[in-house]
Design a protein around this motif. Structure first.
Motif, PDB file in Angstrom:
ATOM      1  N   GLU A  67       0.837  -1.202   0.000  1.00 60.27           N
ATOM      2  CA  GLU A  67       0.000   0.000   0.000  1.00 60.27           C
ATOM      3  C   GLU A  67       0.873   1.254   0.000  1.00 60.27           C
ATOM      4  N   ALA A  68       1.943   1.240   0.774  1.00 58.94           N
ATOM      5  CA  ALA A  68       2.864   2.373   0.824  1.00 58.94           C
ATOM      6  C   ALA A  68       3.533   2.607  -0.526  1.00 58.94           C
ATOM      7  N   LEU A  69       3.928   1.530  -1.186  1.00 56.92           N
ATOM      8  CA  LEU A  69       4.545   1.659  -2.501  1.00 56.92           C
ATOM      9  C   LEU A  69       3.575   2.255  -3.512  1.00 56.92           C
ATOM     10  N   GLU A  70       2.334   1.832  -3.455  1.00 55.79           N
ATOM     11  CA  GLU A  70       1.321   2.353  -4.377  1.00 55.79           C
ATOM     12  C   GLU A  70       0.998   3.814  -4.079  1.00 55.79           C
ATOM     13  N   ALA A  71       1.104   4.228  -2.820  1.00 52.88           N
ATOM     14  CA  ALA A  71       0.771   5.595  -2.414  1.00 52.88           C
ATOM     15  C   ALA A  71       1.903   6.590  -2.645  1.00 52.88           C
ATOM     16  N   CYS A  72       3.098   6.110  -2.907  1.00 48.19           N
ATOM     17  CA  CYS A  72       4.250   6.997  -3.082  1.00 48.19           C
ATOM     18  C   CYS A  72       4.069   7.853  -4.339  1.00 48.19           C
ATOM     19  N   PRO A  73       3.935   9.187  -4.179  1.00 48.70           N
ATOM     20  CA  PRO A  73       3.674  10.044  -5.332  1.00 48.70           C
ATOM     21  C   PRO A  73       4.846  10.178  -6.303  1.00 48.70           C
ATOM     22  N   SER A  74       6.058   9.913  -5.837  1.00 51.60           N
ATOM     23  CA  SER A  74       7.221  10.068  -6.714  1.00 51.60           C
ATOM     24  C   SER A  74       7.685   8.751  -7.331  1.00 51.60           C
ATOM     25  N   GLY A  75       7.119   7.634  -6.870  1.00 52.85           N
ATOM     26  CA  GLY A  75       7.549   6.338  -7.398  1.00 52.85           C
ATOM     27  C   GLY A  75       8.950   5.958  -6.946  1.00 52.85           C
ATOM     28  N   ALA A  76       9.347   6.443  -5.781  1.00 53.95           N
ATOM     29  CA  ALA A  76      10.705   6.205  -5.288  1.00 53.95           C
ATOM     30  C   ALA A  76      10.890   4.823  -4.662  1.00 53.95           C
ATOM     31  N   LEU A  77       9.793   4.096  -4.462  1.00 53.99           N
ATOM     32  CA  LEU A  77       9.854   2.794  -3.795  1.00 53.99           C
ATOM     33  C   LEU A  77       9.548   1.672  -4.774  1.00 53.99           C
ATOM     34  N   GLU A  78      10.225   0.554  -4.572  1.00 54.62           N
ATOM     35  CA  GLU A  78      10.044  -0.567  -5.497  1.00 54.62           C
ATOM     36  C   GLU A  78      10.196  -1.889  -4.738  1.00 54.62           C
TER      37      GLU A  78
END
Length: 72
Positions: free
Chosen positions: A55-66
């Motif tokens: 959920e956190a990865l999907e919510a990241c507005p910059s796409g910094a998480l993978e």
């Protein structure tokens, strides 16, 4: 266990804009740096099926998480 997928989280601090959604949704895995507000990864290998991390990865507005999955 051999044959299971290993899940690892990758965080790109240069891409992070410091919105903090990751730290709000999965505080045991993510935090924010006190100096610049960017993501700090606390646990690169959270337990499998950790829905808050996804959920956190999907919510990241910059796409910094993978999520990086590899066969074990």
């Amino acid at each position: 266990m051999k044959g299971d997928n290993e899940v690892r989280i990758s965080a790109d601090r240069e891409r992070c804009i410091g919105a903090g959604m990751c730290a709000l949704l999965a505080p045991e895995v993510f935090d924010q740096d006190e100096d610049d507000g960017r993501v700090r990864l606390l646990d690169a290998r959270p337990q499998r099926g950790h829905s808050a991390v996804r959920e956190a990865l999907e919510a990241c507005p910059s796409g910094a998480l993978e999520i990086v999955e590899s066969r074990g």
